[in-house]
Design a protein around this motif. Structure first.
Motif, short mmCIF file in Angstrom:
data_model
loop_
_atom_site.label_atom_id
_atom_site.label_comp_id
_atom_site.label_asym_id
_atom_site.label_seq_id
_atom_site.Cartn_x
_atom_site.Cartn_y
_atom_site.Cartn_z
N UNK A 24 3.86 21.78 -21.10
CA UNK A 24 4.85 22.86 -21.24
C UNK A 24 5.26 23.39 -19.87
N UNK A 25 4.30 23.54 -18.97
CA UNK A 25 4.62 24.03 -17.63
C UNK A 25 5.53 23.10 -16.86
N UNK A 27 14.31 26.67 -9.94
CA UNK A 27 14.49 27.59 -8.82
C UNK A 27 13.98 29.00 -9.12
N UNK A 28 14.27 29.52 -10.29
CA UNK A 28 13.89 30.91 -10.56
C UNK A 28 12.78 31.03 -11.60
N UNK A 29 12.36 29.92 -12.19
CA UNK A 29 11.29 29.97 -13.18
C UNK A 29 11.75 30.55 -14.49
N UNK A 30 10.79 30.82 -15.38
CA UNK A 30 11.13 31.34 -16.70
C UNK A 30 10.95 32.86 -16.78
N UNK A 31 10.37 33.47 -15.77
CA UNK A 31 10.19 34.91 -15.76
C UNK A 31 8.74 35.30 -15.96
N UNK A 32 8.40 36.46 -15.48
CA UNK A 32 7.03 36.96 -15.56
C UNK A 32 6.59 37.14 -17.00
N UNK A 33 5.44 36.59 -17.33
CA UNK A 33 4.86 36.77 -18.65
C UNK A 33 5.47 35.92 -19.75
N UNK A 34 6.43 35.06 -19.44
CA UNK A 34 7.10 34.29 -20.48
C UNK A 34 6.51 32.90 -20.68
N UNK A 35 5.50 32.54 -19.91
CA UNK A 35 4.89 31.22 -20.07
C UNK A 35 4.31 31.05 -21.47
N UNK A 36 3.63 32.07 -21.98
CA UNK A 36 3.03 31.98 -23.32
C UNK A 36 4.08 31.82 -24.41
#
Length: 191
Positions: free
Chosen positions: A171-172, A181-190
């Motif tokens: 998933x990562x 470049x900007x990722x998925x955002x803080x805390x949104x990995x789960x």
């Protein structure tokens, strides 16, 4: 950095700090190893009947293994640096207990960590023959560990721990591909 720069600001204090860190890690590791022999000082029990654990944050065998593995190079440094035979014997005993502790935790990451750290420590010799001999032996030991070590059956479909980690990595990597470049955002990995 602040601790070493402001408090441990000379070689003598650093040596005392390393000695204390080695001793207290030995206590944690030694008390955990005693569980394997039926002496459970803190009455925390073993996980799954065969994995030792410590007390407090060290009740997770992985945390115990990583903490002990981190101090092994310092214990080796003390063993090599000291000229007194009784102190060398004591440091050798601390090292042996540390290796036994990591092995009895059956932490895959801890065992790999201490194996790779040991290869790195022992390969720091100046003589090329010794350096390359240790590297080759280390690679062989590393391969033996991942082939025959405890809990290293990575293809075991019934091991939920491995499957969860593989799914998390998958998933990562997908998230990284989609948002490099900007990722998925803080805390949104789960999510």
């Amino acid at each position: 950095y602040v601790l070493i720069a402001d408090c441990i600001n000379n070689e003598r204090r650093l040596f005392v700090f390393v000695c204390m860190l080695s001793f207290f890690t030995f206590l944690i590791a030694g008390l955990a190893v005693l569980q394997r022999y039926g002496i459970d000082v803190f009455e925390v029990g073993m996980i799954g009947g065969d994995r030792i654990q410590g007390v407090g944050i060290y009740q997770n065998p992985n945390y115990l293994a990583y903490s002990v593995a981190m101090v092994v190079p310092l214990q080796y440094f003390l063993f090599r640096k000291t000229s007194s035979l009784p102190v060398r014997v004591l440091n050798l005993f601390f090292l042996i207990v540390s290796y036994i502790c990591v092995f009895y935790t059956k932490s895959r990451g801890g065992i790999l960590c201490i194996a790779l750290t040991s290869v790195f420590m022992l390969s720091q010799k100046k003589h090329p023959f010794v350096k390359y001999t240790v590297l080759i032996a280390g690679i062989l030991v590393f391969l033996a560990i991942i082939s025959f070590g405890p809990r290293f059956d990575v293809f075991n479909k019934s091991d939920g721990s491995i499957q969860e980690r593989i799914e998390a990595w998958y998933a990562g990597l997908n998230m990284f591909k989609e948002h490099p470049y900007i990722g998925v955002g803080t805390g949104l990995f789960n999510e």
